[in-house]
Design a protein around this motif. Sequence first.
Motif, mmCIF file in Angstrom:
data_model
loop_
_atom_site.group_PDB
_atom_site.id
_atom_site.type_symbol
_atom_site.label_atom_id
_atom_site.label_comp_id
_atom_site.label_asym_id
_atom_site.label_seq_id
_atom_site.Cartn_x
_atom_site.Cartn_y
_atom_site.Cartn_z
ATOM 1 N N LYS A 64 0.812 -1.221 0.000
ATOM 2 C CA LYS A 64 0.000 0.000 0.000
ATOM 3 C C LYS A 64 0.845 1.271 0.000
ATOM 4 N N TYR A 65 1.805 1.356 0.929
ATOM 5 C CA TYR A 65 2.616 2.573 1.062
ATOM 6 C C TYR A 65 3.989 2.438 0.413
ATOM 7 N N ASN A 66 4.317 1.256 -0.038
ATOM 8 C CA ASN A 66 5.622 0.967 -0.650
ATOM 9 C C ASN A 66 6.776 1.379 0.268
ATOM 10 N N SER A 67 6.628 1.060 1.556
ATOM 11 C CA SER A 67 7.623 1.457 2.551
ATOM 12 C C SER A 67 8.131 0.226 3.304
ATOM 13 N N LYS A 68 9.447 0.135 3.420
ATOM 14 C CA LYS A 68 10.047 -0.980 4.165
ATOM 15 C C LYS A 68 9.792 -0.838 5.657
ATOM 16 N N LEU A 69 9.706 0.418 6.132
ATOM 17 C CA LEU A 69 9.462 0.677 7.547
ATOM 18 C C LEU A 69 8.089 0.150 7.968
ATOM 19 N N VAL A 70 7.081 0.389 7.139
ATOM 20 C CA VAL A 70 5.722 -0.086 7.423
ATOM 21 C C VAL A 70 5.704 -1.616 7.418
ATOM 22 N N SER A 71 6.406 -2.202 6.459
ATOM 23 C CA SER A 71 6.485 -3.651 6.348
ATOM 24 C C SER A 71 7.142 -4.254 7.596
ATOM 25 N N LYS A 72 8.198 -3.611 8.062
ATOM 26 C CA LYS A 72 8.901 -4.060 9.264
ATOM 27 C C LYS A 72 7.970 -3.978 10.480
ATOM 28 N N PHE A 73 7.222 -2.876 10.548
ATOM 29 C CA PHE A 73 6.293 -2.676 11.657
ATOM 30 C C PHE A 73 5.216 -3.762 11.652
ATOM 31 N N MET A 74 4.744 -4.100 10.452
ATOM 32 C CA MET A 74 3.742 -5.157 10.318
ATOM 33 C C MET A 74 4.283 -6.476 10.873
ATOM 34 N N ASN A 75 5.530 -6.789 10.528
ATOM 35 C CA ASN A 75 6.156 -8.025 11.006
ATOM 36 C C ASN A 75 6.296 -8.026 12.525
ATOM 37 N N ARG A 103 9.252 -1.700 18.421
ATOM 38 C CA ARG A 103 8.882 -2.674 19.448
ATOM 39 C C ARG A 103 8.209 -1.987 20.635
ATOM 40 N N TRP A 104 8.753 -0.833 21.045
ATOM 41 C CA TRP A 104 8.163 -0.085 22.154
ATOM 42 C C TRP A 104 6.743 0.345 21.812
ATOM 43 N N LEU A 105 6.545 0.863 20.606
ATOM 44 C CA LEU A 105 5.206 1.301 20.193
ATOM 45 C C LEU A 105 4.220 0.131 20.274
ATOM 46 N N ARG A 106 4.654 -1.014 19.748
ATOM 47 C CA ARG A 106 3.794 -2.199 19.779
ATOM 48 C C ARG A 106 3.473 -2.614 21.219
ATOM 49 N N ASP A 107 4.500 -2.689 22.050
ATOM 50 C CA ASP A 107 4.311 -3.175 23.418
ATOM 51 C C ASP A 107 3.394 -2.268 24.234
ATOM 52 N N PHE A 108 3.584 -0.956 24.104
ATOM 53 C CA PHE A 108 2.760 -0.034 24.881
ATOM 54 C C PHE A 108 1.326 -0.008 24.368
ATOM 55 N N ALA A 109 1.154 -0.213 23.068
ATOM 56 C CA ALA A 109 -0.204 -0.286 22.516
ATOM 57 C C ALA A 109 -0.895 -1.549 23.032
ATOM 58 N N ARG A 110 -0.172 -2.654 23.067
ATOM 59 C CA ARG A 110 -0.754 -3.913 23.556
ATOM 60 C C ARG A 110 -1.108 -3.836 25.036
ATOM 61 N N ALA A 111 -0.335 -3.074 25.795
ATOM 62 C CA ALA A 111 -0.548 -2.997 27.249
ATOM 63 C C ALA A 111 -1.851 -2.280 27.602
ATOM 64 N N LYS A 112 -2.291 -1.364 26.738
ATOM 65 C CA LYS A 112 -3.561 -0.675 26.992
ATOM 66 C C LYS A 112 -4.693 -1.675 26.821
ATOM 67 N N LYS A 113 -5.748 -1.514 27.614
ATOM 68 C CA LYS A 113 -6.845 -2.485 27.561
ATOM 69 C C LYS A 113 -8.143 -1.810 27.144
ATOM 70 N N GLY A 114 -9.062 -2.647 26.656
ATOM 71 C CA GLY A 114 -10.435 -2.205 26.459
ATOM 72 C C GLY A 114 -10.769 -1.564 25.129
#
Length: 156
Positions: free
Chosen positions: A16-27, A102-113
């Motif tokens: 969609k965005y043709n970006s390696k950074l987005v692809s890495k984030f997805m992984n 990784r930090w962005l992912r972890d802190f997003a996962r920690a939020k609930k509800g």
Amino acid sequence: MRRRRAPKREVLPDPKYNSKLVSKFMNIVMLEGKKSVAEKIVYGAFEQLKKKAQKDDALDVFQKAIENARPKVELKPRRVGGATYQIPIEVDVERGTTIALRWLRDFARAKKGRPMEEKLSDEIMQAYQNQGSAIKKKQDTHKMAEANRAFAHFKW
């Protein structure tokens, strides 16, 4: 003697965005090999980012957020004569980016509800505005590294 290093795998840019950074984030967001689920989450978060930031390009917001959350130094534990010291080590850009994602992912996962898309877009938006958990973690890491600068001579 150590064996050879594993070769770096090249990540293909996302469709969609043709970006390696987005692809890495997805992984990084992906759980149990479910790439299509991770794709929905990331793209959904980007759609919400567009609305929140009132910008036409969510990719710019995402890249700036990663830039803000990327640490310059990290702490590595090193045993010296029975004591373990936290040794500050400079981080290269690629590793820093990975840590920030990784930090962005972890802190997003920690939020609930709330759905993951919402939590992720919130976390990215906060990092874009230089606030939130990921930025706090970066600042704490830098403070710790500064406090342990006396042990920097142990990095060999």
